[in-house]
Design a protein around this motif. Structure first.
Motif, short mmCIF file in Angstrom:
data_model
loop_
_atom_site.label_atom_id
_atom_site.label_comp_id
_atom_site.label_asym_id
_atom_site.label_seq_id
_atom_site.Cartn_x
_atom_site.Cartn_y
_atom_site.Cartn_z
N PRO A 178 24.43 -29.02 25.54
CA PRO A 178 24.35 -28.84 24.20
C PRO A 178 25.01 -28.44 23.57
O PRO A 178 25.25 -27.15 23.45
N GLN A 179 25.23 -29.10 22.20
CA GLN A 179 26.11 -28.77 21.29
C GLN A 179 25.70 -28.75 19.87
O GLN A 179 26.43 -27.73 19.15
N LEU A 180 25.34 -29.34 19.58
CA LEU A 180 24.93 -29.73 18.15
C LEU A 180 23.61 -30.12 18.69
O LEU A 180 22.67 -30.99 18.75
N LYS A 197 23.43 -20.64 14.21
CA LYS A 197 24.14 -21.13 15.45
C LYS A 197 23.94 -20.10 16.69
O LYS A 197 22.93 -18.91 16.68
N PHE A 198 23.15 -20.76 17.74
CA PHE A 198 23.23 -20.44 18.90
C PHE A 198 23.25 -19.20 19.46
O PHE A 198 24.69 -18.95 20.17
N VAL A 199 22.75 -18.87 20.36
CA VAL A 199 23.29 -17.31 21.38
C VAL A 199 23.96 -18.11 22.15
O VAL A 199 25.02 -17.78 22.90
N ASN A 200 24.19 -19.36 23.71
CA ASN A 200 24.79 -19.93 23.97
C ASN A 200 26.48 -20.27 23.21
O ASN A 200 27.19 -20.77 23.66
N PHE A 259 30.11 -22.65 10.66
CA PHE A 259 29.69 -21.99 11.59
C PHE A 259 30.54 -23.21 12.59
O PHE A 259 30.62 -24.45 12.54
N GLY A 260 31.37 -22.18 13.50
CA GLY A 260 32.32 -23.53 14.32
C GLY A 260 32.53 -22.79 16.09
O GLY A 260 32.16 -21.28 15.60
N ASP A 261 32.77 -23.41 16.72
CA ASP A 261 32.92 -22.93 18.15
C ASP A 261 33.70 -24.03 18.77
O ASP A 261 33.70 -25.21 18.53
N MET A 295 25.66 -22.69 20.71
CA MET A 295 25.93 -24.42 20.84
C MET A 295 25.19 -23.63 18.58
O MET A 295 24.80 -23.11 18.66
N LEU A 296 25.91 -24.97 18.25
CA LEU A 296 25.40 -25.41 16.66
C LEU A 296 24.24 -25.74 15.89
O LEU A 296 23.98 -27.25 17.35
#
Lengths: 330, 330, 330, 330
Positions: free
Chosen positions: A140-142, A213-216, B190-192, A218-219
């Protein structure tokens, strides 16, 4: 079992329980109860004004707490001490110390406790989780959640609501965790009053874009409005390395008309009790399944606390204008 | 007219111009030009390696600048001084001082100048603006742009792209202004890197959630990914006090299959030249309409500069981790 | 190559041919040609009034016949005898003996011949055939074609059109064969004048439900109207033992608006040249591919004749009020 | 009230009645009733094997007849003579003389009688009627009904079903009248066995295209299949001089997944009791509204008889291979 608090949501649960073969509502409790209510609730044997009468009844195994939020922690503590399994409406409380005390007692007494985040039981949102669990979405990314109410609550309600994040976005915060299976690390809020300036006096807002912003890594983003004139707008989208899953709105009908001027379709269902009708029934079915030991509780006290912390982080971000770290909220 | 730079986008414009009755491509210019190209471009009378040969040709009224971005400002300055009307691909340049100098010369010489933000000419997005202009949407409150590429560019391209905000999001920043008719005041990112870690060495990212606060108080959010495996995902939604308008993706076909296992539909068009095929043609039609004086230029130098400032604000927010004010970018 | 007949459809083909790298239009022919046309068609070297001048030109390999239908057979015969490959607009003719004579000569001379059933080249309809060919649909059982024009042709056109079945339904009869890969055995028609009573004098109708029984037992139905005020309504559905594939209409845009009163979407494209724009180009690309021997002709003379026989069966059924067998039409 | 016949549909009605505040089920009747049923139906005071016990109970105002079809006329006659209001499942009977006798007695006794055509109470189909009544559709010209079952009934059921037209299409015949507000004049059927050859011995078919000509000149078509592997396919479209209204299928969820291979959506609801869940409840609500005199019966005995006549006309057309006039069916 018994229901404590017979307001709107208490009645929703009561109606659903009537159709359950294996659960019977013995007692309902409300401070406004009078003689007339006996006719209104013919299937109930006892009507009481004091919830302790429910807690001391050995025939009652489980209670639903549907009172105003500020009473949730105390009733939870009393019910847990009485050994009852508890279904408590969201949020689990307002004050942090009260909530944590209730959490402690529930754990100590070992009773089952479920928070009423009804959207977890919506089949459309659950379908996203199914796609995720089948590993169709990939990493998962977004996450995108659109959550807009059809009309703002009364000013009186707003005043005691705990603010938009605690009252409304808290559902979305829970969904952010539920849909992704991930924890949120940071929160940023842009918020404004674009609908009704009178809520300014409660230091509340009515429109927000909440970035996550997630811990892993992902946004995510949640957009909220207190007033979508076209109906209750509830959409979720989870995007990952292998694809995207989207849950769309449920319309009043699947019938269209196409004429010279354009094509007409129906609007999304307007009222949350209609939109989540099946989810409310499913939620209770699940709770009583957990009470009978068929499966774990679907939405735990910890889930309730974590959603509140996200609401608190959002509140702080709105004030500070900057990113807030969830780990710093205790 | 003449085209300077016959790479991919130069050729797209060339093909479109062939179908225009009232415009003829006299000269094309590219540093790689050789004899073989004459057969490839039979409709063109002159092929040159040095763009000054186009600028000194009195028969040429207008030029398209389709070179790499770093050359845009100098060619713009030279073309403006030669009195040619200019269509310049986005972005108008990389370095701020160069861009502002080019802007100054264009204004001084009074030539027409259009930036190639092709999405402004997409009929689906334009339909949102129509709904807005008809005052159906009411006061705009929330803008949502989903903009995801089907696959990341080559690492080599990334290195010289100016970063995701300048290369990719710049289109979305332009759309944010175009769709709402409002200016952006603040940006938070927020970016990654969630797709390919190799871009880390270019200090770039591949996934972003960009929140916007507009001058008029309305809010917005753009989500970007460099890799949507299902195709080019380009959606816009504008929400206001009277309703919401949404532009959805264009699919490869409108044909579905429904079998035991589920319903199948086609994916969104994959390639941007296919998705925006009509928009590219419309963009040039509009530019030559402006050259002929039929209407003002649809996307001005100022629009180009403002999109760049938003990209710069996003870049700064990614670095600072905090909100950046657009007014502070000069 | 050359084009005989520069009416509306002749011009559509001409415009498409301009974008082909490997085909050049040497001569166009029309009885109305005058000096002014030279400016209108700058890419053409020769403009003639007599089509025999095209047929005797050894530099011309192929001709497009875009004249009124009654001239199709004679020009086909002359072109075939001159050894030209032929693309002929639908229908291949009106009178049975003329059509069969043209068919004989085409076969005898061994020239390539393609009928212009443009819908075979529509990507949306082709997608159904793909699903069928991948054996996703299973054994086909039911075909449904909706084919409704946005507005009736002029009464003058109706008079010389050959009637609704020969003019309009003939496309649907061809699609019935193309989409299923099966032949029709029996036809039943319910038809009526529901739009404009003035066509009664031409013994024509404007609304029809045409039921089909195929040789392999599968069933079908076509519904036709001369006036769908909302646009050109062109949908096909093929249902089989393993699923169903549906091609939906193409809308003017994929943008919607949802407000208090309902959701608005755009109507289907109105004009057939717009709806089938890509199909017309693809049709010619395919014809010239066949001329170059890359693949067989996609829509043969036999296909043209079989569609006409279905139109004739429909005409008879309307008169008889009963089922007509296609095998009895010679 | 009382229910006669506690098979599948009897139980559906029973469950719905439990949620009605203003109706109580006093007695249920079934020939299979035994002691165990008392636990299964705790809300019912009396369980009987002989329906006459219901008819002689003065406390019972209305009965639901949910027995096999061949018993409908006699029970209707007995119930009407006992002065009970009657809700009778479709069809009202098999044999014409029995039906007409029941009709006569119902009229003579002046009791209320409603036929259980549940689809009349579906909100999606009702929306078409709303568009029609608002005169948005204009003069109706074409009706299209798609009605496909997910899987064929057992051969045993088929044997006693009265054939596809009486068992399945009868719903569509009723909808043809209900949606248009018009009577059918002529019927033509193409039918075949394309799914399971074993029904040939019952002289039944499993796939049909039924064309209709209405008294007012408008046309219609119904397509039926006993096996749509993807679910219960129930769509209706009404086309007129001012536009078209379409009711689409209800899907299992409104959630999609889009990946590299394509876009996935859920299938239509599979089971008719799920698809028409709300319609069944609404149907009874309406019946008891009529019993209380709030409005006329929504689906009268005459409606039941007319649907049977259309089924009979279809049966004859299948045999004759030709058009049948409905007026000739008595």
């Amino acid at each position: 079992m018994g229901i404590i608090g017979m307001g709107r949501i208490g009645n929703v649960h009561y109606q659903n329980l009537l159709t359950f073969d294996d659960v019977s509502v013995k007692t309902i409790c409300d401070i406004l109860i009078d003689e007339v209510w006996k006719e209104k609730y013919p299937a109930v044997s006892t009507l009481v004004k004091d919830y302790h009468q429910i807690l001391t009844d050995p025939e009652i195994d489980a209670v639903l707490i549907c009172t105003p939020t500020d009473l949730h922690p105390q009733i939870t503590i009393d019910a847990a001490r009485a050994g009852k399994d508890i279904f408590c409406e969201k949020p689990v409380g307002f004050k942090n110390e009260d909530i944590l005390e209730a959490y402690r007692v529930v754990n100590q007494m070992g009773v089952k406790f479920e928070v009423g985040f009804n959207r977890r039981f919506d089949k459309h949102f659950d379908r996203i989780v199914e796609y995720r669990d089948e590993n169709r979405i990939g990493d998962p990314q977004l996450l995108k959640i659109t959550s807009r109410d059809p009309e703002p609550p009364s000013l009186d309600y707003v005043e005691h609501s705990g603010g938009i994040f605690m009252d409304m976005t808290i559902h979305d915060f829970d969904m952010a965790r539920f849909i992704t299976g991930q924890e949120v690390a940071e929160v940023h809020v842009f918020g404004d009053i674009l609908i009704d300036d009178r809520i300014r006096k409660f230091k509340d807002i009515d429109t927000a874009v909440i970035s996550l912003k997630f811990v892993n890594g992902m946004l995510g983003v949640i957009d909220n409005s207190r007033k979508a004139v076209y109906g209750y707008d509830q959409r979720i989208e989870l995007f990952g390395s292998k694809g995207v899953s989207r849950a769309e709105n449920i319309l009043n009908s699947e019938t269209t008309f196409v004429g010279k001027e354009g094509a007409l379709a129906d609007t999304p269902m307007y009222f949350f009790l209609q939109r989540y009708k099946e989810a409310y029934a499913q939620e209770l079915r699940s709770f009583f399944g957990a009470v009978r030991g068929e499966h774990p509780v679907a939405c735990s006290f910890d889930d309730g606390v974590r959603a509140i912390r996200l609401a608190e982080a959002a509140k702080r971000s709105l004030l500070s204008g900057q990113v807030e770290k969830v780990a710093e909220i205790k």
